[in-house]
Structures are given as C-alpha cells and as structure tokens.
Design a protein around this motif. Structure first.
Motif, short mmCIF file in Angstrom:
data_model
loop_
_atom_site.label_atom_id
_atom_site.label_comp_id
_atom_site.label_asym_id
_atom_site.label_seq_id
_atom_site.Cartn_x
_atom_site.Cartn_y
_atom_site.Cartn_z
N UNK A 101 -12.15 12.72 17.92
CA UNK A 101 -10.80 13.19 17.66
C UNK A 101 -9.65 12.59 18.43
N UNK A 102 -9.76 12.22 19.74
CA UNK A 102 -8.62 11.82 20.35
C UNK A 102 -8.44 10.48 19.93
N UNK A 103 -9.47 9.58 19.32
CA UNK A 103 -9.21 8.11 18.88
C UNK A 103 -8.54 8.27 17.50
N UNK A 104 -8.85 9.22 16.73
CA UNK A 104 -8.36 9.51 15.24
C UNK A 104 -6.87 9.95 15.67
N UNK A 105 -6.62 10.83 16.57
CA UNK A 105 -5.20 11.05 16.76
C UNK A 105 -4.23 9.88 17.07
N UNK A 106 -5.02 9.07 18.10
CA UNK A 106 -4.33 7.96 18.49
C UNK A 106 -4.05 6.80 17.22
N UNK A 107 -4.95 6.65 16.49
CA UNK A 107 -4.97 5.66 15.44
C UNK A 107 -3.80 6.14 14.28
N UNK A 108 -3.92 7.45 14.12
CA UNK A 108 -2.85 7.97 12.90
C UNK A 108 -1.20 7.80 13.49
N UNK A 109 -1.12 8.01 14.85
CA UNK A 109 0.10 7.96 15.54
C UNK A 109 0.57 6.43 15.20
N UNK A 110 -0.22 5.39 15.73
CA UNK A 110 0.05 4.21 15.45
C UNK A 110 0.01 3.57 13.99
N UNK A 111 -0.45 4.44 13.20
CA UNK A 111 -0.03 3.91 11.72
C UNK A 111 1.01 4.14 11.21
N UNK A 112 1.75 5.40 11.79
CA UNK A 112 3.04 5.91 11.63
C UNK A 112 4.04 5.12 11.88
N UNK A 113 3.85 4.54 13.10
CA UNK A 113 4.83 3.43 13.81
C UNK A 113 4.77 2.01 12.93
N UNK A 148 4.21 -2.29 4.58
CA UNK A 148 4.28 -3.55 4.11
C UNK A 148 3.52 -4.50 5.20
N UNK A 149 3.95 -4.04 6.53
CA UNK A 149 3.24 -5.08 7.31
C UNK A 149 1.65 -4.76 7.54
N UNK A 150 1.36 -3.57 7.32
CA UNK A 150 -0.17 -3.30 7.22
C UNK A 150 -0.89 -4.15 6.17
N UNK A 151 -0.05 -4.09 4.99
CA UNK A 151 -0.64 -4.80 3.72
C UNK A 151 -0.57 -6.37 4.22
N UNK A 152 0.42 -6.87 4.72
CA UNK A 152 0.35 -8.12 5.15
C UNK A 152 -0.82 -8.64 6.00
N UNK A 153 -0.97 -7.75 6.93
CA UNK A 153 -1.94 -7.85 8.05
C UNK A 153 -3.56 -7.94 7.29
N UNK A 154 -3.69 -6.92 6.36
CA UNK A 154 -5.00 -7.07 5.68
C UNK A 154 -5.11 -8.27 4.69
N UNK A 155 -4.30 -8.61 4.05
CA UNK A 155 -4.32 -9.81 3.23
C UNK A 155 -4.77 -10.99 4.20
#
Length: 482
Positions: free
Chosen positions: A257-269, A273-280
């Motif tokens: 639960x803690x890690x998931x909340x932390x991950x979602x917060x990081x994703x919002x920030x 586009x940056x995430x897409x570039x990173x995955x590519x």
C-alpha cells in the motif's frame, strides 16, 4: 548394421563404463534411459514386497478372526468358560506363547529384498542438480518455442502427433515445483507463470497436497519483484481472504500500500511524454542487449529464415576442456581403430570434402538431453584464444562435418544466426562448412547453435578437421584477403 546404429551402440557402451558415478542425467536422453529400467526393477521389487505383506496380513487376519470367535464366546460366561481345564490351559498358552508369535509376525520386516535393492540403486539416482536441470530445460523450451504454461502442462507439445506416441501431463504439484525452482533462481517471471498455472489447476484437481495460501504467497512476491505493485496487492488481499492471520501477508499489505501510493505520487510528477520516452529507451536497450539470442530463438522456431551437441568445451582462457551450462548434452569420442564403421565414416568424409582427416579430431558422438541445446558459438579458435588447440598440435579447426543420426520430431535444428540459416535434423543427412578462409582467418559468419530439443531424442556425430595436412588440398590464395 548401419553407421548410425553402430555409433549409438558404441556411445552407450562408453556411458555404461561411467554409470557408477553421478553424471548429470538430464544432459543426455541416452543416459536417462538407464533410469527407466532401474525404476522398472524397483517397481518389480516393490510389488514382491506388497505380495509378501499381503500374505502376512492374511495370516494376521485369520488369527484375529479365530481369537474374535473365542473371546466372544468366553466373555459371555467367563467363569463357566474357564471352568473347563482345557480352556484355562489354552488361555495361558495363548497369552504366554501364541500372542508372542503374533507379535513377531506383525513386526516381521517383509521388505528386506525391496529395501536392500532400493538402497543399492539410490546411489545412482538423479540428485537435486538433475531435477533443477530438467526444470530449467522446460523453462528454456517454453521461452525458445513460445509455449504457454497450459500447453506444456497438458502435454500437447508440437511434434507429438508425428513423432512420439507418449503424452504426459503436469499436476498442481509439478507446476508448483517448476515455480519454486524458478523462484530459487530469482527468476520471478517464470515463478509467476507457473504459480498461476498451479493456481488454475488447483480448482480443477480433486486432490492436491499444495494449498492455495502457499501459491498466492509466491505469486504476490514474484509479481512485486517485477514491479507490478497493484497485482501484488491483489494477490495479497486474496491470500488474506483465505488466511486472515497470515503474518507475512499482513506485513506485505501495508508495505505494498505504501509503495503503491509512493509510485502514484511519482507518476503524477512525471509527464506522460517523459515516461513514454523512458520506456522506448529501455525497450531499445533491451533489444541491443540480446540481439543474437532473439535471432537464435527465432531461427529455432523457424522464423525469419533466408534458406532452406554434457559435452566439454574449450575454455578460451586456459584451453582446458570443461562443462558449460550452455551446452546440454553428453558425448563420447570414437577412434578409427575401435570399429571398422568408424574408419569407413572417416574415409567417407575425406572423399567428399577432399580434406585430409588424419589430423582431424576423433569422431565425436553426442546425445542431447531434456531441452538439449548448444548456444551460439564458433568451432574455430579466435585470435584472443591462441592456445585453444595447442595441445593437439594440428592448428586451428579449418572445417566442420556434422552428421544427423536420428530424426527429431520437434526442435533440435542447427542454426546460423549471422546468415539466417537453419538445418533440420534428418536421420542420414549431414551438413559441412569451412570455419576458416583460405587465408587462415576465421569466418565469423559460421557462428552457429543447436536449438533445444522440444520433442524426441537427438543423436549427432561430428568431425572437426584441422589445418595441418591441408596445405596442398586447400592452399592459400595469392592474396592475403582471399
């Protein structure tokens, strides 16, 4: 007797010489056949034991029925019964002597033959390494031929309809064991796949010693290790519905639960586009990391074709022969003096290739085991391994001749990733190639591999021909670049 039969017989005889020592059973189908006969002998011994126990129980049963009748009558009127002196005597005799005989009969070990046989045979049984090796072979076949867990578990493998008539299925316990072995290797991808298959079959099988809590425990952790927090959380919550007091699951629930909340917060920030570039970028890096392995597996599956061997390998640094995880087979070396057929094979290779085989290595016969393969490699010694064949004193391997001694229903092809070629093993055929250019430089396009055997038994023999003796049969060109 045919060439192939003689070579097989010679290899089997070589294997029998070393049967007293444990020798990686999973690396050779030929070696494993001995285990089937060992198991058959043990079953016969076990059945003898069962028959002896049944005879013993029949005697005990007869005694119990006789005593049941006597005691039933005697206890109706104990004093009257014991008033007869014969009954009194026989009671004393039974309790003092006969019950002791019954005790000896019940405690008598009828398993002497079976236990001694089992004890003797156990020293030749496969060990943990063999079981793990066979499991890894299944996982390797799964990846190479893109097989889903249901296909493997149901036994419906490609090639069975045209090859072997045998079909075997995996139980919940088998699937669970495959997942556990993958887990012990920190292979969480395959852990997830096989634990999911075990979970699926748990609902279909009537009896199983595997409990759903243990499977869900492995599943939640394996998907967590792959970064899938939401699914890890789902599996953990499902586990807790079955066992609400499961301590590890309760701790993981809070942590996930803690890690998931932390991950979602990081994703919002982070912008989409940056995430897409990173995955590519990550995908691109993965593609660059194992291009040959992917191409090798594609060729093994018969994809992307442009046309139509636990053996030892030479350590590139020390030149010493040793076993390697990327070559899953067993081999034996056959000299020309051992059998006239071997001599004739050598002569036939010389006649067809025009090369002198007097300086060639002895004929090597190999049998591939469960998922048997040999990953991409060169036959010749490269410049960075100058002592590769120093002990032979015959120069580098100028050419390779490879015989196929058995048909393989599925898998087992010889592939050349650099040129996109694949050769299917067909009994009685052979493939030949030069490893070196006339200049003596290595031909790097000859890099090749033996694909995993999916179904069947693969026997091959090969002849490595060396430079010495070929000076007038395959002379250098007039130019160094020839």
């Amino acid at each position: 007797m045919g060439v192939w039969s003689v070579c097989c017989i010679l290899l089997i005889s070589c294997q029998l010489k070393f049967s007293c020592a444990h020798n990686d059973f999973f690396t050779s189908i030929g070696h494993m056949t001995d285990l089937l006969f060992t198991e058959k002998d043990l079953v016969t011994s076990l059945k003898d034991y069962i028959r002896a126990e049944e005879r013993k129980l029949e005697q005990v049963k007869q005694w119990a029925e006789k005593l049941d009748a006597i005691t039933t009558t005697a206890t109706q009127d104990p004093e009257g019964f014991l008033g007869h002196p014969v009954n009194a005597f026989k009671l004393m005799k039974r309790l003092n002597t006969e019950w002791g005989e019954v005790e000896d009969l019940v405690l008598k070990d009828m398993s002497d033959g079976f236990i001694s046989n089992l004890t003797i045979q156990r020293q030749y049984f496969p060990n943990d390494e063999d079981q793990t090796g066979a499991a890894k072979a299944l996982l390797r076949l799964q990846d190479t031929y893109k097989l889903d867990t249901q296909t493997i578990s149901s036994g419906d493998l490609p090639g069975l309809t045209t090859g072997l008539p045998f079909k075997s299925t995996l139980t919940v316990g088998d699937c669970f064991e495959l997942g556990k072995i993958a887990y012990s290797e920190a292979d969480y991808y395959h852990t997830e796949l096989w634990m999911e298959q075990a979970l699926k079959q748990l609902n279909e099988e009537e009896e199983s010693s595997i409990d759903i809590v243990t499977v869900l425990d492995y599943l939640s952790y394996s998907v967590y290790q792959q970064g899938e927090l939401e699914r890890a959380l789902d599996y953990t919550m499902r586990l807790l519905t079955v066992d609400p007091e499961h301590q590890r699951a309760l701790g993981n629930l809070k942590y996930f639960d803690y890690q998931l909340a932390k991950q979602k917060k990081a994703e919002k920030e982070q912008s989409t586009k940056e995430e897409s570039n990173k995955k590519q970028q990550e995908e691109s890096e993965r593609k660059e990391y194992l291009p040959e392995k992917r191409k090798y597996e594609q060729l093994c599956r018969g994809e992307g074709l442009r046309m139509l061997r636990r053996a030892t390998i030479s350590n590139p640094i020390t030149g010493v022969l040793e076993t390697a995880h990327y070559r899953i087979s067993k081999s034996a070396w056959l000299a020309a003096y051992e059998h006239p057929v071997v001599d004739r094979i050598n002569q036939r290779i010389e006649d067809i290739t025009g090369l002198d085989v007097k300086t060639a290595e002895e004929l090597q016969v190999a049998n591939y085991g469960v998922g048997g393969q040999y990953e991409p490699h060169f036959d010749f010694g490269r410049k960075d391994e100058p002592d590769a064949f120093k002990e032979l004193g015959t120069g580098n391997r100028i050419a390779t001749w490879l015989f196929y001694m058995s048909d393989v229903p599925a898998g087992g092809a010889t592939v050349f990733p650099e040129v996109g070629a694949a050769v299917k093993p067909i009994k009685g055929t052979a493939v030949f190639w030069y490893n070196l250019f006339p200049s003596g430089e290595g031909d790097y396009s000859t890099r090749h591999a033996a694909c995993p055997v999916l179904v069947g038994n693969k026997w091959v023999s090969n002849k490595w021909i060396h430079e010495r003796g070929q000076e007038f049969r395959r002379p250098c060109g007039l130019k160094e670049t020839d």
